[in-house]
Design a protein around this motif. Structure first.
Motif, PDB file in Angstrom:
ATOM      1  N   VAL A 248      52.482 -17.802  60.937  1.00  0.00           N
ATOM      2  CA  VAL A 248      51.797 -19.149  60.712  1.00  0.00           C
ATOM      3  C   VAL A 248      50.227 -18.501  60.298  1.00  0.00           C
ATOM      4  CG1 VAL A 248      50.607 -20.983  61.850  1.00  0.00           C
ATOM      5  CG2 VAL A 248      52.711 -20.425  62.261  1.00  0.00           C
TER       6      VAL A 248
ATOM      7  N   ASP B  69      46.364 -19.529  59.303  1.00  0.00           N
ATOM      8  CA  ASP B  69      45.526 -20.617  59.425  1.00  0.00           C
ATOM      9  C   ASP B  69      44.968 -20.921  57.939  1.00  0.00           C
ATOM     10  OD1 ASP B  69      43.670 -22.549  60.055  1.00  0.00           O
ATOM     11  OD2 ASP B  69      42.197 -21.227  60.793  1.00  0.00           O
TER      12      ASP B  69
ATOM     13  N   PHE C 184      42.338 -22.272  56.707  1.00  0.00           N
ATOM     14  CA  PHE C 184      40.828 -22.392  56.612  1.00  0.00           C
ATOM     15  C   PHE C 184      40.314 -20.857  56.384  1.00  0.00           C
ATOM     16  CE2 PHE C 184      41.235 -26.482  58.307  1.00  0.00           C
ATOM     17  CZ  PHE C 184      40.141 -27.278  57.973  1.00  0.00           C
ATOM     18  N   THR C 185      41.120 -19.883  56.511  1.00  0.00           N
ATOM     19  CA  THR C 185      40.774 -18.492  56.084  1.00  0.00           C
ATOM     20  C   THR C 185      40.693 -18.500  54.562  1.00  0.00           C
ATOM     21  OG1 THR C 185      43.107 -17.862  56.374  1.00  0.00           O
ATOM     22  CG2 THR C 185      41.684 -17.529  58.339  1.00  0.00           C
TER      23      THR C 185
END
Length: 283
Positions: free
Chosen positions: A40, A42, A44-45
């Protein structure tokens, strides 16, 4: 006896080969389900923040931030930002709570550095404001017109007005006759077309805010029937001219000085401040 021994031996071999196949050849049994438990990451990175800039006709120049996926290969971040439409209250844009009933739409036209340059893309009233104006014992009059500004923007303007009681009127209702409504509507269309066709988009938006057109309609229609709460309740941009960076920069001005001022406001490093305090203490 010999037959029984032969059958038994054959069964033992079958079970043994099945067991070896289960462990050795069929490798998926030992590993579990196929395609399960992916790593998984993120999302938003992979994102970047951009500042939204409003045109000069509004008091607040930076009205928010927006996210976009970072440039990767052929997918460019600025292309994902262009064309986005943002809806914001006029109270936030002009720092005036009395104008909270107007919603302004701003469309991202160009990206420069980390700034999204926006242009006016429409205006509307909030639902609660419209509902508060509509009452009993009066006539609601509406009109709309398609106009073209001097800088080739095709707009559709919607006007709204309500009849009001005359001075010293005792009668409860103030309904206008259908012939009077037609006259008022014709006057509305004429004034809206006159104002919009003789100015550019920037000037027209600056007329919407103090309700210049609504006041003129109210004044010119007072001879037909007294009106109240006259306003341009909605404005739609039907067609925009071909993108011109020079015209957009005229609306926005130069952000180089603003960025330089922001860069100058960087705090001193902690080490320098500590050295200065020590020197002051020694003195």
């Amino acid at each position: 006896v010999y037959h029984f021994f032969f059958v038994k031996r054959r069964q033992d071999r079958a079970t043994k080969s099945a067991a070896t196949m289960a462990v050795g050849k069929n490798k998926r049994i030992s590993k579990g389900k196929k395609g399960g438990k992916k790593k998984v990451v993120d999302p938003f990175t992979k994102k970047e923040w951009y500042t939204l800039k409003a045109p000069t006709m509004f008091t607040t120049r930076s009205f928010g931030k927006t996210l976009v996926t970072r440039t990767q290969g052929t997918k460019i971040a600025s292309e994902g930002l262009k064309g986005r439409v943002y809806e914001i209250s006029l109270a936030d844009l002009n720092q005036d709570e009395d104008q909270a009933f107007r919603k302004i739409k701003l469309k991202c036209e160009d990206v420069q550095g980390r700034n999204c340059l926006t242009q006016f893309n429409g205006m509307d009233f909030t639902t609660d404001k419209l509902r508060s104006l509509v009452r009993k014992w009066q006539t609601l009059i509406e009109a709309y017109v398609d106009v073209k500004t001097t800088d080739d923007y095709y707009l559709r303007l919607f006007c709204i007005a309500f009849t009001k009681k005359r001075m010293n009127q005792i009668k409860r209702s103030c309904y206008a006759q259908s012939s009077q409504i037609r006259q008022i509507r014709a006057k509305m269309v004429e004034i809206m077309r006159q104002h919009a066709s003789t100015c550019d988009l920037k000037e027209l938006v600056s007329k919407f805010i103090p309700e210049v057109i609504g006041k003129e309609i109210q004044k010119s229609c007072s001879g037909i029937y007294p009106l109240q709460n006259v306003a341009i309740r909605k404005c739609k941009v039907l067609k925009s001219p071909k993108f011109d960076l020079q015209k957009l920069m005229e609306v926005h001005g130069d952000y180089a000085a603003e960025d330089a001022a922001m860069a100058a406001k960087v705090d001193r490093p902690e080490e320098e401040s500590e050295e200065k305090t020590e020197e002051e203490a020694e003195e």
